[in-house]
Design a protein around this motif. Structure first.
Motif, PDB file in Angstrom:
ATOM      1  N   SER A   1       3.919  -1.982   3.700  1.00  0.00           N
ATOM      2  CA  SER A   1       3.958  -0.589   3.300  1.00  0.00           C
ATOM      3  C   SER A   1       5.392  -0.115   3.433  1.00  0.00           C
ATOM      4  CB  SER A   1       2.989   0.258   4.114  1.00  0.00           C
ATOM      5  OG  SER A   1       3.290   0.171   5.467  1.00  0.00           O
TER       6      SER A   1
ATOM      7  N   TYR B   1      -6.192   5.457  -4.433  1.00  0.00           N
ATOM      8  CA  TYR B   1      -5.929   4.769  -3.157  1.00  0.00           C
ATOM      9  C   TYR B   1      -6.753   3.494  -3.017  1.00  0.00           C
ATOM     10  CZ  TYR B   1      -5.942   4.262   2.016  1.00  0.00           C
ATOM     11  OH  TYR B   1      -5.846   3.800   3.310  1.00  0.00           O
TER      12      TYR B   1
ATOM     13  N   GLN C   1       0.839  -1.193   0.000  1.00  0.00           N
ATOM     14  CA  GLN C   1       0.000   0.000   0.000  1.00  0.00           C
ATOM     15  C   GLN C   1       0.880   1.250   0.000  1.00  0.00           C
ATOM     16  OE1 GLN C   1      -3.055   0.096  -0.678  1.00  0.00           O
ATOM     17  NE2 GLN C   1      -3.314   2.295  -0.384  1.00  0.00           N
TER      18      GLN C   1
ATOM     19  N   GLU D   1      -4.464   7.869   4.218  1.00  0.00           N
ATOM     20  CA  GLU D   1      -4.938   8.299   2.903  1.00  0.00           C
ATOM     21  C   GLU D   1      -4.456   9.707   2.520  1.00  0.00           C
ATOM     22  OE1 GLU D   1      -9.132   7.623   2.691  1.00  0.00           O
ATOM     23  OE2 GLU D   1      -9.193   7.797   0.514  1.00  0.00           O
TER      24      GLU D   1
ATOM     25  N   TYR E   1      -0.918   9.457   1.447  1.00  0.00           N
ATOM     26  CA  TYR E   1      -0.929   8.706   0.186  1.00  0.00           C
ATOM     27  C   TYR E   1      -1.228   9.647  -0.970  1.00  0.00           C
ATOM     28  CZ  TYR E   1      -1.883   5.033  -3.239  1.00  0.00           C
ATOM     29  OH  TYR E   1      -1.833   4.223  -4.340  1.00  0.00           O
TER      30      TYR E   1
END
Lengths: 255, 63, 367
Positions: free
Chosen positions: C223, C201, C181, C186, C189
């Motif tokens: 991640s 996402y 990820q 978020e 991201y």
């Protein structure tokens, strides 16, 4: 104590009790009262035209949720038929699916149980299936729309306690529905053990019905279920399972 | 007609009357005619015919 | 249902208040317990748990040996292409970085395959930059056809696919997928994925689940540690792995713990993750998910990597090059990141044996 939520209902008591095998029905109201249970199971049978029988409903307080079972069903089709009859009789929409085609051990048929669960959940029943504790079968019950999963601790009526403990523990860890241990619980200490493990409730019948004093035994179960739940919520201290080894594994972090 | 596996002869009779004849309370049983459940509110109108298979079910103690 | 719902449920919990309330007794209980819940796991990631790393390590070691034995699976990555359409501020393949781009021809893939398989490795991980134009599915499928001749297990680490596409690559012979990820939070991201399809996402977050649903045998998530507060990041990695594990019990879920490494381009928004932090993450994950595989890449230094082995590692890369054609070709591309552990397969095998571990080159085969 925290409440148990099943099928949109919030329940104060985590003890469900059955009404079979009592020496006489007149004792049932006092048993229910001392158990504090609000979910009561019963079965359906053909009326015996040769004898006048009392109606079990006359002995169950009106504020209880009726949980008729489908005992006698040997396959999904028969279980569905019995469930619909129960509803027609005005028992509400809760149903305990019990499909047994094995007369020796009385073990439930998980596959047929899942089939019946799916049909009845679609019809709007709150379905509580009784099952042999098996992870994949429990998952299929979740997919089928069950409101809770009721694994057996030991075969029905044996009073042998949590013989299937490891398997039930896996269901508690993996299944996102209330796990209610049904069948096999013979003593209050075993009910407490199930609750300490994280079972959301237990269903007891034989152990109370066949006790020397069913009313007192119902009370003992009520207390043990509460104690077990309380212990679960209080997070019992784990037993230390190993001694600290002499050769450190993280010493390199200090180098 | 066959009631709970037993041959009986009431001629043409409503479910309500049948239950009365058998001394059974209307609200305490469920009735199936030829495997179809008959809703409680239809008992007074539903006329049984000879040859029908009737099952009368009630609740008993169970776990 | 998607893991996104769980992410939303947990992203706003007050981490600092939770951490400030964690007591030593909570951590000890979590260490000894069977079947940790989400908050036990979070407690193990707390600052208070730092004082109990050794106790956690002993437990992690015993759980790992109980579930995996003393065996480490070896694999190596093979970079097929470094063409990329994404602009990700932390990555050397960033489309706006002026690097030498290369894509292997099928002949070159076969050369690489020969060279790698001569080292004895039978598990291969193929990687591409994210460009459906430079490395379309058809190219991946052609590559798999060749690689099948040399390897028993083929994993892919490419752009996220649709469920249908995952089915296609599975049919062609892929058994595992790795997809990170990068960062679960978020907002970050969105900020660091400046442009390109990777900006989506949700499509990336749900990719592991699509692979599971397509019946991939193994799914490896993770991640890029260093893009967000590692305690929270590790928490979400664990939750994601647990979500997949319980929803798809037929899939082997594993976790990688890559730390951000120096690379071409500049990116300075790094949240530091020191060695101690990485150890804490690995131990907490092992205690929370005793059956999950854990991979440590050659991004980590030799001696540190060796020390991590008893703590929960189940898979390691060996003989690594992050350049396209890096195993055989003379004209190598620029790499994705710098590797720290440059040891050959032979060296890694020797090291494992000396520590009492069995190096595993092949642990299954297609029938």
């Amino acid at each position: 104590m925290d409440k148990l939520s099943i099928g949109g209902k919030l329940l104060d008591s985590r003890l469900l009790i059955g009404t079979g095998k009592f020496p006489n029905k007149s004792i049932i109201p006092r048993v229910i009262e001392s158990s504090e249970s609000k979910v009561i199971t019963m079965a359906l049978r053909r009326v015996d035209l040769n004898s006048q029988e009392e109606n079990i409903l006359d002995y169950i307080p009106k504020d209880c949720i009726l949980l008729p079972n489908t005992s006698g069903a040997r396959n999904a089709k028969e279980a569905v038929r019995i469930a619909r009859l129960a509803k027609a009789m005005g028992c509400g929409n809760w149903i305990k699916i019990e499909v047994i085609s094995d007369n020796k051990y009385l073990l439930p048929d998980n596959y047929e149980t899942a089939k019946a669960t799916e049909v009845l959940a679609k019809e709007g029943f709150i379905v509580l299936p009784y099952m042999s504790p098996d992870l994949m079968a429990a998952k299929s019950l979740v997919d089928a729309g069950a409101a809770a999963v009721m694994p057996l601790g030991a075969p029905i009526g044996t009073n042998r306690g949590l013989q299937t403990k490891e398997l039930i523990r896996i269901l508690i860890d993996e299944i996102n529905l209330p796990i209610i241990v049904d069948a096999g619980i013979g003593k209050p200490s075993q009910a407490a053990e199930a609750m300490e493990m994280g079972a959301k409730a237990v269903l007891v019948n034989t152990a109370i019905a066949t006790a020397g004093n069913p009313v007192e035994m119902a009370r003992a179960f009520s207390l043990s279920v509460k104690a077990g739940r309380m212990a679960y919520l209080a997070k019992a201290g784990a037993q230390r399972q190993y001694a600290e080894a002499s050769s450190p594994l993280t010493g390199f972090l200090n180098d | 007609m066959i009631v709970n596996g037993k041959e009986m002869d009431f001629g043409k009779i409503t479910i309500l009357k049948l239950l009365e004849n058998l001394n059974l309370g209307v609200n305490k049983v469920a009735v199936e005619v030829n495997l179809e459940i008959v809703p409680n509110e239809n008992y007074s109108e539903y006329v049984l015919s000879p040859g029908d298979k009737i099952e009368i079910i009630r609740l008993v103690g169970g776990g | 249902m998607s893991f996104y719902n769980e992410y939303l449920e947990f992203k706003n919990i007050d981490f600092s208040t939770f951490f400030s309330k964690v007591k030593k007794s909570d951590i000890l209980r979590a260490i000894d317990k069977d079947g940790l819940d989400k908050y036990d796991f979070l407690a193990l990631l707390s600052p208070s748990a730092e004082g109990l790393l050794e106790t956690m390590a002993q437990r992690a070691h015993s759980l790992t040996t109980r579930h995996f034995g003393k065996a480490i699976l070896l694999y190596t990555p093979m970079y097929l292409s470094n063409h990329c359409v994404n602009k990700c501020s932390y990555c050397g393949f960033n489309t706006s970085n002026d690097i030498y781009r290369k894509k292997l021809s099928l002949k070159e893939i076969e050369e690489e395959a020969k060279t790698i398989s001569s080292s004895g490795l039978r598990h291969i991980l193929i990687l591409t930059g994210e460009s459906k134009k430079a490395s379309p599915i058809s190219y991946i499928l052609d590559a798999i056809k060749i690689l099948k001749k040399y390897f028993d297990s083929i994993s892919i680490e490419i752009y996220p696919l649709t469920e249908e596409e995952y089915r296609e690559v599975i049919t062609a012979g892929v058994d595992s997928v790795t997809i990170y990820q990068e960062v679960y939070y978020e907002d970050i991201y969105d900020r660091i994925h400046i442009s390109g399809p990777k900006k989506n996402y949700r499509f990336r977050l749900d990719a592991p689940e699509r692979a599971c649903s397509a019946k991939m045998r193994g799914v490896n998530i993770g991640s890029l540690l260093g893009l967000w507060d590692w305690r929270k990041e590790a928490f979400f990695i664990g939750l994601h792995a647990e979500y997949l594990q319980s929803k798809y019990p037929d899939v082997e879920i594993s976790i990688s713990l890559p730390r951000l490494r120096p690379h071409t381009g500049s990116f300075d928004e790094i949240y530091p993750v020191d060695n101690k932090a990485l150890v804490q993450i690995m131990l907490a994950l092992r205690l929370f998910l005793p059956r999950a595989g854990i991979t440590i890449s050659t991004r980590e230094e030799e001696s540190f990597r060796d020390n991590l082995i008893p703590l929960g590692v189940t898979k390691m890369s060996a003989g690594v090059s992050t350049e396209v054609g890096g195993h055989s070709s003379k004209t190598k591309s620029d790499n994705q990141f710098e590797i720290s552990d440059k040891r050959s397969v032979e060296d890694i095998k020797k090291m494992l044996l000396s520590k009492g571990y069995q190096p595993v080159l092949k642990d299954w085969m297609h029938i």
